[in-house]
Design an enzyme around this catalytic site. Structure first.
Site, PDB file in Angstrom:
ATOM      1  N   HIS A 107       0.807  -1.115  -0.046  1.00  0.00           N
ATOM      2  CA  HIS A 107      -0.124   0.072  -0.095  1.00  0.00           C
ATOM      3  C   HIS A 107       0.926   1.331  -0.058  1.00  0.00           C
ATOM      4  O   HIS A 107       0.443   2.071  -0.639  1.00  0.00           O
ATOM      5  CB  HIS A 107      -1.100  -0.030   1.090  1.00  0.00           C
ATOM      6  N   ASP A 108       1.884   1.338   0.488  1.00  0.00           N
ATOM      7  CA  ASP A 108       2.784   2.602   0.870  1.00  0.00           C
ATOM      8  C   ASP A 108       4.018   2.547  -0.249  1.00  0.00           C
ATOM      9  O   ASP A 108       4.820   3.302  -0.068  1.00  0.00           O
ATOM     10  CB  ASP A 108       3.453   2.726   2.327  1.00  0.00           C
ATOM     11  N   LYS A 119       5.889   5.536  -1.234  1.00  0.00           N
ATOM     12  CA  LYS A 119       7.052   6.277  -0.709  1.00  0.00           C
ATOM     13  C   LYS A 119       8.126   6.425  -1.276  1.00  0.00           C
ATOM     14  O   LYS A 119       9.023   7.243  -0.977  1.00  0.00           O
ATOM     15  CB  LYS A 119       6.866   5.847   0.723  1.00  0.00           C
ATOM     16  N   HIS A 168       2.280  10.186  -2.085  1.00  0.00           N
ATOM     17  CA  HIS A 168       2.686   8.829  -1.976  1.00  0.00           C
ATOM     18  C   HIS A 168       1.511   7.947  -2.575  1.00  0.00           C
ATOM     19  O   HIS A 168       1.602   6.874  -3.161  1.00  0.00           O
ATOM     20  CB  HIS A 168       3.231   8.336  -0.947  1.00  0.00           C
ATOM     21  N   HIS A 198      -6.202   4.363   0.259  1.00  0.00           N
ATOM     22  CA  HIS A 198      -5.955   3.960   1.680  1.00  0.00           C
ATOM     23  C   HIS A 198      -6.092   4.905   2.481  1.00  0.00           C
ATOM     24  O   HIS A 198      -5.914   4.553   3.981  1.00  0.00           O
ATOM     25  CB  HIS A 198      -4.761   2.990   1.713  1.00  0.00           C
ATOM     26  N   HIS A 199      -5.831   6.429   1.921  1.00  0.00           N
ATOM     27  CA  HIS A 199      -5.844   7.464   3.183  1.00  0.00           C
ATOM     28  C   HIS A 199      -7.262   8.189   3.029  1.00  0.00           C
ATOM     29  O   HIS A 199      -7.220   9.393   3.561  1.00  0.00           O
ATOM     30  CB  HIS A 199      -4.660   8.178   3.015  1.00  0.00           C
ATOM     31  N   ASP A 221      -3.764  -0.175   8.505  1.00  0.00           N
ATOM     32  CA  ASP A 221      -2.760   0.606   8.425  1.00  0.00           C
ATOM     33  C   ASP A 221      -2.607   1.360   9.580  1.00  0.00           C
ATOM     34  O   ASP A 221      -1.603   1.439  10.313  1.00  0.00           O
ATOM     35  CB  ASP A 221      -2.825   1.310   7.094  1.00  0.00           C
TER      36      ASP A 221
END
Ligand code: C2E
Ligand code: SIN
Ligand code: SIN
Ligand code: FE
Ligand code: FE
Length: 405
Positions: A250-251, A254, A279, A305-306, A348
């Site tokens: 998911h990240d 970055k 990101h 996801h955010h 998360d």
């Protein structure tokens, strides 16, 4: 080797070994290998140990029908257990000698054999291990990659009975085929972890623990949600295979964020935070226009996801993830946010809050749970928060299994 068996069984086994090559995620593969081996011997339980770099056998996968049927049994499937390769345990012995062992009753071992059965798992989980088939997993060039243990063959009335002669033969055949696929899937997983490590500037150990937790929380939340929604078993297994990897990634966006921000101790200023928020776009870009099974889901999760259930998240509706002129706008809300992204959002944040970061200390568990309860229907999908608490013993067991070093 399997000459005495009915043709249909052989065909079925060949079909399964072919299927195994399609499965890419190591956990799904272990799940399937164990399931098929157990199905063949009508066995209640089983585990797979994989050989680690430190030459120890680490338990990687556990299935147990009896425990899974009990209200609080599932948590015992997330164990953190290591064995040495020596003659003290059955698994260690099979690994050392590269030979399989067939035991009729683990509690009635012959005095003359060197290995002993460790009853501590049985005692904690109130389980009774009787018949045990233990096989080394051997890949090409006679390389040991782990050990498979099949436990409690059941008769028609559900009583544990000794394994039959053909069980050992078929499962050994099957295990040796599976070993190659397991090795490949393990390599894929290692490459993915390395990729994430590079992206997030973490050391590999730390990355492993963090992303394994987020992946595991996510598939457990999904599975429970899916059971509540009567999704069929085959579909749940298919989704678990891709969701775990997609959640782990998911990240990965970055990778495009300055290391000064990633490593910064203390809070970000507004401009820095806006950079950091990008990101999610960078992550989505990495998975657009590519071809593997998990790309679509990975892109969806990376991008969303955010987002927050109440619309206060980011990046909001993005017409083109390749357009650099993004600025924070109104977030997506409710079911506009894809389910898998809502699941990863919860996993998360739970993981971020319970862990230490360069910029924050870990929070006490009670404070984290309090936060999640408060954010039900605000930051998080209310239904998923209920699912999360309904499997909280499993969530906690996962945290124990993949603890930070
Ligand atoms: P992350 O560390 O993986 O955090 C993921 C999410 O967990 C955050 O998303 C946020 O929703 C939640 N979270 C983490 N720590 C806290 C906290 O102390 N309180 C609350 N209420 N929620 C928390 P967010 O905010 O969108 O941040 C995304 C990423 O940006 C973070 O990923 C982290 O890499 C970075 N970041 C966020 N805030 C800071 C900061 O103050 N300093 C630094 N150096 N990095 C930050
Ligand atoms: C164990 O739980 O120690 C493994 C059982 C065995 O292989 O002896
Ligand atoms: C807990 O607080 O430990 C359990 C979570 C809940 O049911 O609210
Ligand atoms: Fe993120
Ligand atoms: Fe994250």
């Amino acid at each position: 080797m399997i000459g005495g068996l009915h043709k249909n069984k052989v065909a079925a086994i060949l079909k399964i070994t072919e299927d195994l090559n399609q499965i890419k995620d190591i956990d799904s593969l272990l799940d399937r290998v164990l399931l098929e081996a157990r199905r063949f011997c009508r066995a209640d339980a089983g585990s797979i140990y994989l050989l680690e770099k430190n030459r120890k056998l680490r338990i990687n996968y556990v299935q147990n029908d009896t425990l899974i049927q009990k209200e609080s049994g599932k948590k015992y499937l997330y164990q953190n257990h290591e064995l040495d390769i020596n003659d003290k345990s059955m698994a260690g012995y099979a690994a050392m000698t590269k030979k399989s062992l067939v035991i009729d009753d683990a509690y009635g071992l012959d005095e003359r054999v060197p290995y002993r059965f460790n009853r501590s798992f049985d005692e904690t989980a109130a389980y009774r291990t009787r018949s045990v088939l233990t096989l080394p997993l051997i890949a090409s060039h006679n390389r040991l990659i782990g050990v498979m243990q099949i436990i409690n063959s059941l008769d028609a009335r559900g009583r544990a009975v000794p394994f039959r002669g053909e069980d050992e033969l078929v499962v050994a055949y099957f295990a040796n085929h599976a070993a190659g696929s397991i090795e490949k899937a393990k390599m894929t997983r290692e490459i993915i972890l390395r990729m994430i490590g590079i992206a997030e500037l973490r050391d590999p150990e730390e990355t492993g623990a963090h992303v394994n937790r987020v992946g595991s929380y996510s598939i457990e939340i999904y599975s429970k949600w899916a059971m509540n929604h009567k999704v069929d078993d085959a579909e749940i297994r298919r989704v678990r295979d891709v969701l775990r990897i997609a959640a782990m990634l998911h990240d990965v966006g970055k990778v495009a964020i300055s290391d000064i921000l990633l490593k910064k101790h203390g809070p970000l200023d507004d401009g820095e935070y806006e950079q950091m928020q990008r990101h999610v776009l960078f992550g989505a870009r990495l998975f657009k226009n590519s071809t593997s099974d998990w790309d679509d889901m990975a892109a969806e999760i990376a991008l969303n996801h955010h987002e927050r259930w109440d619309g206060s998240g980011y990046p909001g509706k993005v017409a083109d993830v390749f357009d650099d002129r993004w600025c924070p706008g109104p977030g997506k809300r409710g079911e506009e946010i894809p389910l898998f992204a809502r699941i990863v959002a919860l996993s998360d944040v739970y993981d971020a809050l319970t862990s230490m970061r360069a910029y924050k200390e870990s929070w006490p568990e009670e404070k984290v749970l309090q936060y999640i309860r408060e954010q039900k229907g605000r930051q998080f999908d209310p239904e998923l928060v209920d699912v999360f608490f309904s499997i909280y013993d499993v969530i906690r067991a996962i945290r124990g299994k993949y603890a930070d070093q």
